[in-house]
Design an enzyme around this catalytic site. Structure first.
Site, PDB file in Angstrom:
ATOM      1  N   ASN A 149      54.481  33.517  51.158  1.00 15.85           N
ATOM      2  CA  ASN A 149      55.879  34.104  50.844  1.00 15.85           C
ATOM      3  C   ASN A 149      55.912  34.834  49.799  1.00 15.85           C
ATOM      4  OD1 ASN A 149      57.270  33.334  53.546  1.00 15.85           O
ATOM      5  ND2 ASN A 149      57.499  31.195  52.384  1.00 15.85           N
ATOM      6  N   CYS A 170      54.195  31.625  60.499  1.00 13.52           N
ATOM      7  CA  CYS A 170      55.259  30.865  59.801  1.00 13.52           C
ATOM      8  C   CYS A 170      55.405  29.936  60.735  1.00 13.52           C
ATOM      9  CB  CYS A 170      56.409  31.703  59.599  1.00 13.52           C
ATOM     10  SG  CYS A 170      57.940  30.581  58.858  1.00 13.52           S
ATOM     11  N   HIS A 171      56.111  28.814  60.630  1.00 10.77           N
ATOM     12  CA  HIS A 171      56.420  27.756  61.579  1.00 10.77           C
ATOM     13  C   HIS A 171      57.876  27.680  61.893  1.00 10.77           C
ATOM     14  CE1 HIS A 171      56.093  25.594  57.564  1.00 10.77           C
ATOM     15  NE2 HIS A 171      57.436  25.443  57.755  1.00 10.77           N
ATOM     16  N   HIS A 200      62.106  34.770  58.839  1.00 11.62           N
ATOM     17  CA  HIS A 200      63.042  33.919  58.701  1.00 11.62           C
ATOM     18  C   HIS A 200      64.470  34.639  58.962  1.00 11.62           C
ATOM     19  CE1 HIS A 200      60.904  31.764  54.862  1.00 11.62           C
ATOM     20  NE2 HIS A 200      60.322  31.518  56.239  1.00 11.62           N
ATOM     21  N   TYR A 255      70.006  34.815  52.079  1.00 12.10           N
ATOM     22  CA  TYR A 255      69.677  35.952  52.738  1.00 12.10           C
ATOM     23  C   TYR A 255      70.922  36.796  53.099  1.00 12.10           C
ATOM     24  CZ  TYR A 255      65.490  33.334  53.896  1.00 12.10           C
ATOM     25  OH  TYR A 255      64.414  32.323  53.948  1.00 12.10           O
TER      26      TYR A 255
END
Length: 477
Positions: A149, A170-171, A200, A255
């Site tokens: 990241n 990513c998971h 994300h 974010y």
């Protein structure tokens, strides 16, 4: 045929162990050669010893060795797995504590916000060097599987400077499907979905179970307190934007500008413990673990038994490339028209296929406008992170922070500049791209009480205001 796999950042105890266990659990890959690389010698040797035990205890034909030299690990590699954390928890501490002085409260701090920005500045130069090493000494067509990241900023920068095949992993989608399956009471593997967006902030555009749209039920459930409580921020964005996304409350609250800017907002939306919004949750947890195991090898408590593979995509992609059996996953790639209403060249997370010809992203099409707009606010910052890291211009650090949604909701431009300067000075040892360049100071301009503004032609808007003032003061009797 045996494959060479370079594991860059092999000091990552839990993550490296998980990925290698997954690979060893894959029949077509269990004779692989693992080249473990980390600049941190003690952790590296612990991992090397553990992987050797895994191989021996499970009687597998694989082999492993370790080195502190990245180029040596990459030479002749078929796959290069990147899971670096430059600066470790010393740098991470600056990412969390300095912004907090300025009122910017982060829960995770690794993707956006001041923490994500500086993590990107630390990681991008290293990723560029990894790509260059791959161009020069890896096997032709070798694929970089990128886990570090901030995913989108890192991959955006990689897409600008290298033609090495790479995909960011990513998971978020897999774990979000666990939540959706539980809420809607359907088996996870029976859910059909299409996602698109950025890492994300990947939106579930289609969500079905055996042809039935799951969205009506999910919307109904998120109006119930016992469901909403688990994911207040994600649930609130869902209620207002109409689509569910792949990021949990603690992450997502960083974010966007709405949930962490005041004490009242924090108490309402970010009051659950740990990743439910707690201040510094990931930093505090990681620091506690690092201190606890500073003199003890945590791998001694891990089993060497090879069991079922995890949800991580890494081994499945390698298997697809090795065998030609296609595998579908969500990949972070350069946006070459896959989502037309996001900028060309940014990093998007889209359905991607892997097979013996490599990785193949697919076109999602247009995102709903509100979803694209939310992604764009993050892409603006990601672009400026890449600009700063690739040019070494520290002014772009200020620009990235100034356009960061959470930071902008809390700080003035002067405060942002001061925070950027303080963070840069604290982290110079991990930021060689900036050399000795400093952020330009811009002190507040003092305006004495008696000063008169320079006489200038009236701006049209001011002229209208002046005319209104005249009319208001005009005597009408």
């Amino acid at each position: 045929m045996s494959r060479k796999i370079a594991m860059i950042g092999a000091g990552s105890v839990v993550f490296c162990k998980t990925l290698i266990a997954d690979i060893l659990a894959t029949p077509s890959l269990n004779d692989s050669e693992f080249a473990l690389m980390s600049p941190t010698e003690p952790k590296l040797r612990r991992m090397e010893a553990f992987v050797k035990r895994m191989i021996a205890d499970n009687r597998l034909p694989a082999k492993t060795w370790a080195t502190t030299h990245r180029r040596e690990a990459i030479a002749g590699a078929d796959f290069v797995v990147v899971m670096i954390q430059v600066g470790g928890f010393a740098a991470y501490g600056h990412d969390y504590h300095i912004p907090l002085k300025y009122g910017v409260d982060q829960c995770i701090g690794d993707t956006l916000g001041p923490g994500g920005i500086f993590r990107g500045l630390r990681h991008i130069p290293v990723l560029v060097d990894v790509a260059r090493d791959m161009e020069e000494v890896a096997k032709p067509g070798a694929i970089m599987l990128q886990y570090a990241n901030p995913m989108a900023a890192n991959c955006l920068a990689l897409g600008r400077v290298s033609n090495v095949p790479f995909v960011g992993l990513c998971h978020g989608v897999q774990t979000t499907l666990d939540l959706i399956a539980r809420y809607c009471e359907v088996p996870k593997d029976e859910i059909t979905f299409t996602c698109g967006g950025i890492n994300h902030m990947d939106w579930f555009l289609r969500l079905e179970h055996k042809g039935r749209d799951l969205y009506p039920k999910l919307r109904e459930l998120f109006e119930k307190p016992e469901y909403y409580k688990n994911e207040k921020v994600r649930g609130e964005v869902f209620r207002h934007f109409g689509y569910f996304m792949t990021e949990s409350t603690g992450h997502l609250s960083e974010y966007v500008p709405w949930f962490r800017k005041t004490d009242a907002a924090m108490k309402l939306y970010c009051d659950e413990p740990a990743f439910g919004g707690e201040s510094g949750a990931y930093y505090k947890w990681g620091k506690m673990m690092a201190e606890k195991y500073a003199q003890t090898d945590p791998l001694q408590f891990e089993t060497t038994k090879i069991e079922a593979r995890s949800v991580e995509y890494c081994s499945w992609i390698m298997e697809a490339v090795a065998t030609g059996k296609p595998f579908r996953f969500m990949g972070n790639v350069r946006n070459d028209g896959y989502i037309p209403n996001l900028p060309a060249g940014c990093c998007v997370e889209v359905p991607t296929f892997a097979d013996d010809a490599g990785v193949h992203p697919t076109r999602v099409g247009l995102l709903p406008p509100q979803c694209a707009a939310a992604c764009q606010t993050n892409i603006n910052v990601q672009t400026l992170i890449a600009d700063a890291a690739l040019t070494g211009d520290p002014e772009h650090i200020v620009h990235a922070l100034a356009l960061d949604p959470l930071t902008a909701a809390v700080c003035t431009l002067k405060e942002i500049r001061e925070m950027a300067a303080e963070m840069l000075e604290a982290q110079r040892q991990w930021l060689p791209e900036f050399g000795n360049r400093a952020i330009r100071p811009t002190p507040t301009i003092d305006i004495p009480r008696a000063v008169k503004a320079v006489d200038v032609p009236l701006d049209p808007a001011l002229a209208i205001g002046k005319r209104f003032g005249t009319l208001i003061n005009q005597k009408t009797d």
